[in-house]
Design a protein around this motif. Structure first.
Motif, PDB file in Angstrom:
ATOM      1  N   GLY A 242     -21.156  -1.885 -21.609  1.00 25.81           N
ATOM      2  CA  GLY A 242     -20.003  -2.457 -20.931  1.00 25.81           C
ATOM      3  C   GLY A 242     -19.069  -1.399 -20.406  1.00 25.81           C
ATOM      4  O   GLY A 242     -18.269  -1.644 -19.507  1.00 25.81           O
ATOM      5  N   ALA A 243     -19.123  -0.198 -20.987  1.00 25.92           N
ATOM      6  CA  ALA A 243     -18.222   0.872 -20.582  1.00 25.92           C
ATOM      7  C   ALA A 243     -18.778   1.679 -19.406  1.00 25.92           C
ATOM      8  O   ALA A 243     -18.082   2.548 -18.882  1.00 25.92           O
ATOM      9  N   LEU A 244     -20.019   1.420 -18.979  1.00 26.00           N
ATOM     10  CA  LEU A 244     -20.612   2.190 -17.890  1.00 26.00           C
ATOM     11  C   LEU A 244     -19.954   1.831 -16.565  1.00 26.00           C
ATOM     12  O   LEU A 244     -19.618   0.681 -16.307  1.00 26.00           O
ATOM     13  N   GLY A 245     -19.757   2.825 -15.679  1.00 25.50           N
ATOM     14  CA  GLY A 245     -19.131   2.576 -14.384  1.00 25.50           C
ATOM     15  C   GLY A 245     -20.085   2.010 -13.358  1.00 25.50           C
ATOM     16  O   GLY A 245     -19.668   1.396 -12.372  1.00 25.50           O
ATOM     17  N   GLU A 246     -21.396   2.203 -13.512  1.00 24.27           N
ATOM     18  CA  GLU A 246     -22.378   1.678 -12.572  1.00 24.27           C
ATOM     19  C   GLU A 246     -22.914   0.345 -13.053  1.00 24.27           C
ATOM     20  O   GLU A 246     -22.833  -0.005 -14.231  1.00 24.27           O
ATOM     21  N   GLY A 247     -23.441  -0.431 -12.097  1.00 24.28           N
ATOM     22  CA  GLY A 247     -23.959  -1.730 -12.463  1.00 24.28           C
ATOM     23  C   GLY A 247     -25.220  -1.626 -13.296  1.00 24.28           C
ATOM     24  O   GLY A 247     -26.070  -0.760 -13.076  1.00 24.28           O
ATOM     25  N   LEU A 248     -25.329  -2.526 -14.251  1.00 26.98           N
ATOM     26  CA  LEU A 248     -26.485  -2.522 -15.137  1.00 26.98           C
ATOM     27  C   LEU A 248     -26.876  -3.964 -15.409  1.00 26.98           C
ATOM     28  O   LEU A 248     -26.025  -4.809 -15.698  1.00 26.98           O
ATOM     29  N   LEU A 249     -28.182  -4.254 -15.278  1.00 25.96           N
ATOM     30  CA  LEU A 249     -28.670  -5.594 -15.591  1.00 25.96           C
ATOM     31  C   LEU A 249     -30.040  -5.473 -16.213  1.00 25.96           C
ATOM     32  O   LEU A 249     -30.761  -4.481 -16.026  1.00 25.96           O
ATOM     33  N   GLY A 250     -30.385  -6.487 -17.002  1.00 21.01           N
ATOM     34  CA  GLY A 250     -31.675  -6.492 -17.662  1.00 21.01           C
ATOM     35  C   GLY A 250     -32.437  -7.757 -17.369  1.00 21.01           C
ATOM     36  O   GLY A 250     -31.863  -8.792 -17.026  1.00 21.01           O
ATOM     37  N   ASN A 261     -23.765  -6.200 -16.998  1.00 17.12           N
ATOM     38  CA  ASN A 261     -22.556  -5.568 -17.529  1.00 17.12           C
ATOM     39  C   ASN A 261     -21.379  -5.877 -16.601  1.00 17.12           C
ATOM     40  O   ASN A 261     -21.566  -6.403 -15.488  1.00 17.12           O
ATOM     41  N   PRO A 262     -20.169  -5.639 -17.004  1.00 16.61           N
ATOM     42  CA  PRO A 262     -18.991  -5.965 -16.183  1.00 16.61           C
ATOM     43  C   PRO A 262     -19.024  -5.345 -14.796  1.00 16.61           C
ATOM     44  O   PRO A 262     -18.590  -5.956 -13.825  1.00 16.61           O
ATOM     45  N   ALA A 263     -19.550  -4.104 -14.680  1.00 18.60           N
ATOM     46  CA  ALA A 263     -19.624  -3.467 -13.355  1.00 18.60           C
ATOM     47  C   ALA A 263     -20.568  -4.239 -12.437  1.00 18.60           C
ATOM     48  O   ALA A 263     -20.300  -4.410 -11.235  1.00 18.60           O
ATOM     49  N   ALA A 264     -21.682  -4.734 -12.995  1.00 19.78           N
ATOM     50  CA  ALA A 264     -22.622  -5.521 -12.189  1.00 19.78           C
ATOM     51  C   ALA A 264     -21.979  -6.835 -11.765  1.00 19.78           C
ATOM     52  O   ALA A 264     -22.160  -7.296 -10.626  1.00 19.78           O
ATOM     53  N   GLU A 265     -21.228  -7.470 -12.672  1.00 22.91           N
ATOM     54  CA  GLU A 265     -20.543  -8.708 -12.318  1.00 22.91           C
ATOM     55  C   GLU A 265     -19.560  -8.484 -11.175  1.00 22.91           C
ATOM     56  O   GLU A 265     -19.460  -9.287 -10.242  1.00 22.91           O
ATOM     57  N   GLN A 266     -18.835  -7.365 -11.229  1.00 21.87           N
ATOM     58  CA  GLN A 266     -17.839  -7.086 -10.199  1.00 21.87           C
ATOM     59  C   GLN A 266     -18.509  -6.807  -8.850  1.00 21.87           C
ATOM     60  O   GLN A 266     -18.036  -7.267  -7.799  1.00 21.87           O
ATOM     61  N   LEU A 267     -19.615  -6.075  -8.849  1.00 23.74           N
ATOM     62  CA  LEU A 267     -20.298  -5.738  -7.600  1.00 23.74           C
ATOM     63  C   LEU A 267     -20.965  -6.957  -6.971  1.00 23.74           C
ATOM     64  O   LEU A 267     -20.939  -7.131  -5.743  1.00 23.74           O
ATOM     65  N   LEU A 268     -21.568  -7.819  -7.780  1.00 23.16           N
ATOM     66  CA  LEU A 268     -22.357  -8.934  -7.255  1.00 23.16           C
ATOM     67  C   LEU A 268     -21.559 -10.223  -7.122  1.00 23.16           C
ATOM     68  O   LEU A 268     -21.982 -11.133  -6.405  1.00 23.16           O
ATOM     69  N   VAL A 345     -34.733  -2.638 -17.246  1.00 24.91           N
ATOM     70  CA  VAL A 345     -33.299  -2.431 -17.052  1.00 24.91           C
ATOM     71  C   VAL A 345     -33.108  -1.779 -15.683  1.00 24.91           C
ATOM     72  O   VAL A 345     -33.834  -0.837 -15.327  1.00 24.91           O
ATOM     73  N   VAL A 346     -32.125  -2.293 -14.922  1.00 26.50           N
ATOM     74  CA  VAL A 346     -31.832  -1.750 -13.599  1.00 26.50           C
ATOM     75  C   VAL A 346     -30.421  -1.195 -13.612  1.00 26.50           C
ATOM     76  O   VAL A 346     -29.464  -1.910 -13.932  1.00 26.50           O
ATOM     77  N   ALA A 347     -30.298   0.077 -13.265  1.00 28.86           N
ATOM     78  CA  ALA A 347     -28.990   0.713 -13.083  1.00 28.86           C
ATOM     79  C   ALA A 347     -28.805   0.947 -11.590  1.00 28.86           C
ATOM     80  O   ALA A 347     -29.641   1.584 -10.953  1.00 28.86           O
ATOM     81  N   PHE A 348     -27.713   0.439 -11.019  1.00 29.93           N
ATOM     82  CA  PHE A 348     -27.556   0.517  -9.562  1.00 29.93           C
ATOM     83  C   PHE A 348     -26.124   0.860  -9.189  1.00 29.93           C
ATOM     84  O   PHE A 348     -25.188   0.670  -9.971  1.00 29.93           O
ATOM     85  N   GLN A 349     -25.976   1.374  -7.927  1.00 25.35           N
ATOM     86  CA  GLN A 349     -24.673   1.751  -7.395  1.00 25.35           C
ATOM     87  C   GLN A 349     -24.531   1.181  -5.985  1.00 25.35           C
ATOM     88  O   GLN A 349     -25.511   1.091  -5.231  1.00 25.35           O
ATOM     89  N   ASP A 350     -23.304   0.817  -5.627  1.00 29.12           N
ATOM     90  CA  ASP A 350     -22.978   0.366  -4.261  1.00 29.12           C
ATOM     91  C   ASP A 350     -22.856   1.604  -3.360  1.00 29.12           C
ATOM     92  O   ASP A 350     -22.039   2.494  -3.629  1.00 29.12           O
ATOM     93  N   ILE A 351     -23.682   1.681  -2.290  1.00 27.59           N
ATOM     94  CA  ILE A 351     -23.669   2.850  -1.400  1.00 27.59           C
ATOM     95  C   ILE A 351     -23.182   2.460  -0.004  1.00 27.59           C
ATOM     96  O   ILE A 351     -23.516   3.111   0.993  1.00 27.59           O
ATOM     97  N   THR A 352     -22.360   1.390   0.074  1.00 26.02           N
ATOM     98  CA  THR A 352     -21.858   0.946   1.379  1.00 26.02           C
ATOM     99  C   THR A 352     -21.100   2.053   2.091  1.00 26.02           C
ATOM    100  O   THR A 352     -21.332   2.341   3.274  1.00 26.02           O
TER     101      THR A 352
END
Length: 809
Positions: A242-250, A261-268, A345-352
């Motif tokens: 939950g503390a990671l800055g990048e999106g994470l989903l499983g 994780n919260p970052a993934a919720e915020q991005l998606l 597990v997928v770790a992703f970042q917004d590259i817009t």
């Protein structure tokens, strides 16, 4: 209950099917009846042998030829459609146990008397499309009875008009009866089979439901246990991820999401509880970057479940809750449990933002920041691609090098800001002048580059290179004209002109470097010629184009300065040399061009459209000269040539009639000459236009006959009086046997079509004698006279009307 309900519905549906099947058969009988009736009526009835069964119909006694006798002494009588259909239906009913009956409330025959059911239906028929169908008891058994009205048609009046029939009256109906017994027998057998089948399904269903209910209960328990275990594992690690800055989903081994994780919720834009148990492919990743659909088998993230190896991507996209694509980079790592893959597990970042920066960098690398036009690098890349295409498909290119005249003076006096605005305005004026697929770019400073490529039409032309050069010079002139308009900047007008150099591939250059260098050199040539002009790179093709433009300019000036004049060549009777008419021939003696051959200037006039005003001038001038001759007592016809463009004009008739009216001469004194090639693809409208002119008395002559590949059927439909044998055949009429046969055939063809043959280009006594010997009566050529002015023609006519008194010697 489901099986019982389905079986009950099947029984009901089967009854409907029995009715529908019998009704379709009845309708087929009716359509057959109508088809036969319409065919017989279309023939006006059918003649049959007179026998005991086919006696003459007393209702047709008023018809002429009711009874006829054939050449073989066979006695025939006319049977009307209704009688024949009745007999056919009686035989058909005996054969098939079906019943087809023509009936009416006012029958002409007692056989057509309706029964009780038919009478009730007939009394209620109102429209031609009415149909009554019902299952009733008929002849002791259930029977489908159907009736459709019989409506009086115009063809029926031949036999029934005297009975008071009128078109549209309902005079009876066609009654059809179909016994239902065969259909119900088939239906009963079918229902028995369905009942047996449904019973078997019911029994198997009970056994299957019990078996699969037990298995489903076990599967559900296993699934709930697995989800519970995964949830425990997720809660254990939630505080960490939950503390990671990048999106994470499983996701699990089925591709179903297990956590965000919260970052993934915020991005998606999704909440974790909204996606748990949902497919990662169906909700988040289902489109490729090009917008096409990504199938589940192609999903690289789910692919790790098969490969067991991590997968990363620098450029992909996830879909947000609002179904908007989010550019992302990600890495997918499989999860193992006792050597088995249980998920990933997928770790992703917004590259817009990174993508926008890259696109901006890419744009700036290939575009000029001031004008927005492609820059020199993009232009050179386009030239390389165009040269490769031109070399492969064997076509040409044109490169235009444009430099603004005196731009430096404005830039220095008004300031660089004004200079930059001026360059932007120049770019705006250039864009609309450039067609697709041509390419315009800024070279740098006050220099611009234009790449011109041929279209499909130009590539197929015989002189494609010359035409491309002509198009390039036309574009250059159009740009120069555009630049002459003042530029309004900050309320002030600035005048800036341009010099354009043109280089052609492959005539002037073989590669990109040489093409640019030669265009640059041509641009400096334009500046040396006084600026505000264009120049082609020196070469043969450049000289041809320059000459063509000079000729076009000269033709415009010649119209203004009245430098055209007409010469007249006599058309003579080949037997005695008597002058019958003259052909008006256009000549040009220009102060700037000198004497120019019509062979050279007429094609240019046709291409640039000047042939229309020139042609009108020729017609008017020839008619005025004819009026002078006619007024002085010379009865002389004048032939005037029409171009293809003139033939296509809707106002051709009005122009010709106006010229005749202004000159006050009869239409019969004018001859219009059209080339065979001009009529090759002439539309019916053009042919009608020529026919109307011919009906007014104007003569029509087909010039250059034999060279245009016209068909005899087209020649037959052309309203021409004279076939002019082309000079190319006359040249060889003495020395070439084939040419002599062509000429002889043409003369005979003209005679057979009631037209005249006229040979042109006669230059020797031998040619004249051969033509006379072969029966040609008219001709023209240098042997009789070169084209001369009107005064010489008048002098000759007044002497005695013969050009050569020794012609018959």
């Amino acid at each position: 209950m489901l099986i019982t309900g389905v079986f009950a519905w099947t029984v009901h549906d089967q009854g409907n099917r029995e009715f529908a099947t019998a009704l379709s058969v009845a309708r087929a009988y009716y359509e057959k009846d109508q088809a036969v009736r319409q065919w017989i009526a279309a023939q006006g009835g059918v003649y049959v042998k007179i026998t005991e069964q086919t006696q003459p119909n007393p209702h047709l006694v008023d018809l002429p030829h009711r009874d006829v006798t054939t050449d073989a002494e066979q006695q025939l009588t006319l049977m009307n459609p209704a009688y024949m259909i009745r007999k056919i239906n009686e035989r058909f009913s005996r054969m098939h146990n079906d019943y087809i009956h023509i009936t009416s409330l006012e029958p002409l025959h007692e056989e057509n008397e309706p029964d009780e059911w038919e009478r009730g239906v007939l009394e209620n028929l109102e429209g031609e499309s009415d149909e009554v169908a019902k299952i009733v008891d008929f002849r002791g058994q259930p029977t489908l009875r159907m009736m459709r009205p019989m409506v009086t048609k115009r063809r029926c009046l031949k036999c029934h008009e005297r009975h008071g029939y009128k078109v549209g009256d309902i005079r009876g109906g066609v009654s059809i009866a179909i016994p239902m017994a065969p259909y119900r027998k088939d239906s009963s057998e079918h229902l028995l089979l369905i009942g047996t089948t449904h019973g078997g399904i019911w029994l198997c269903g009970l056994l299957g439901i019990g078996f699969y209910t037990q298995r489903a209960r076990r599967h559900l328990e296993d699934r709930q246990n697995a989800i519970h275990s995964l949830a425990q594992a997720s809660n254990y690690n939630r505080s960490v991820i939950g503390a990671l800055g990048e999106g994470l989903l499983g996701f699990d081994d089925k591709g179903r999401l297990t956590f965000l994780n919260p970052a993934a919720e915020q991005l998606l834009g999704w909440k974790e509880n909204e996606l748990l148990g949902k497919s990662i492919h169906g909700f988040i990743h289902y489109l490729k970057t090009d917008g096409s659909t990504c199938s589940e088998d192609e999903c690289p993230m789910l692919g790790v479940l098969q490969s067991g190896e991590s997968h990363s991507s620098r450029d992909d996209q996830f879909m947000s809750r609002e179904r908007k694509a989010i550019p992302i980079s990600y890495i997918t790592t499989p999860l193992f449990e006792q050597n088995s893959i249980v998920g990933g597990v997928v770790a992703f970042q917004d590259i817009t933002e990174q993508k926008h920066n890259l696109q901006r960098i890419e744009y700036l690398a290939h575009h000029d920041s001031l004008t927005g036009l492609p820059n020199r690098a993009a232009f050179l890349e386009a030239v390389d691609n165009a040269l490769a295409h031109a070399h492969r498909y064997d076509h040409g290119l044109a490169l235009l090098f444009l430099d603004l005249d005196n731009f430096g003076v404005i830039n220095d006096s008004a300031g660089h800001t004004t200079g930059d605005e001026l360059l932007s305005e120049v770019a705006k004026r250039l864009r609309p002048e450039i067609r697709q697929p041509d390419f315009v770019a800024r070279q740098g400073g006050d220099e611009f580059l234009i790449l011109m490529m041929p279209d499909g039409k130009e590539e197929q032309m015989e002189d494609a290179a010359g035409y491309l050069a002509l198009k390039a010079t036309t574009l250059a002139q159009r740009i120069l004209d555009t630049m002459r308009e003042p530029f309004l900047l900050d309320g002030k007008s600035y005048y800036v002109k341009a010099s354009v150099g043109i280089s052609l591939y492959p005539e002037d250059a073989k590669d990109r470097v040489e093409l640019l260098k030669n265009a640059d050199a041509a641009m400096y040539t334009a500046k040396g010629e006084g600026r505000d002009t264009y120049a082609l790179y020196a070469g043969d093709l450049a000289q041809r184009i320059q000459h063509r433009h000079m000729l076009e300019t000269g033709l415009n000036q010649a119209m203004i300065k009245e430098e055209f004049h007409l010469a007249y060549q006599p058309i003579v009777d080949l037997n005695d040399g008597r002058i019958l008419a003259v052909e008006a021939l256009l000549r040009l003696d220009s102060a700037t061009l000198g004497k120019v051959s019509p062979v050279e200037f007429i094609p240019v006039a046709e291409e640039c459209g000047l042939i229309l005003p020139i042609g009108r001038w020729v017609l008017q001038t020839a008619c005025r000269q004819m009026a002078e001759w006619y007024g002085s007592g010379l009865d002389l016809k004048v032939a005037v040539n029409l171009s293809t463009l003139q033939l296509q004009r809707e106002d051709l008739e009005a122009i010709v009639l106006q010229a005749l009216e202004d000159a006050q001469i009869p239409a019969s004194k004018l001859i219009l000459e059209i080339t065979e090639g001009a009529t090759l693809h002439a539309s019916p409208i053009v042919i009608e236009r020529l026919e109307r002119l011919h009906e007014l008395g104007i003569g029509l002559s087909l010039d250059d006959f034999g060279t245009g590949y016209s068909s005899l059927s087209r020649l037959k439909n052309l309203p021409v009086d004279t076939l002019k044998i082309d000079k190319s055949f006359v040249n060889g009429v003495v020395t070439d046997r084939d040419d002599e046969q062509i000429v002889l055939t043409t003369i005979e063809l003209a005679k057979n079509l009631n037209k005249r043959a006229l040979a042109e280009g006669i230059e020797s006594r031998e040619q004249w004698q051969c033509l006379v010997r072969n029966g040609c009566q008219r001709g023209q050529g240098f042997f009789f006279s070169r084209p001369v002015d009107a005064a010489a023609i008048e002098k000759l006519i007044r002497e005695d009307g013969h050009w050569n008194r020794n012609l018959t010697n």
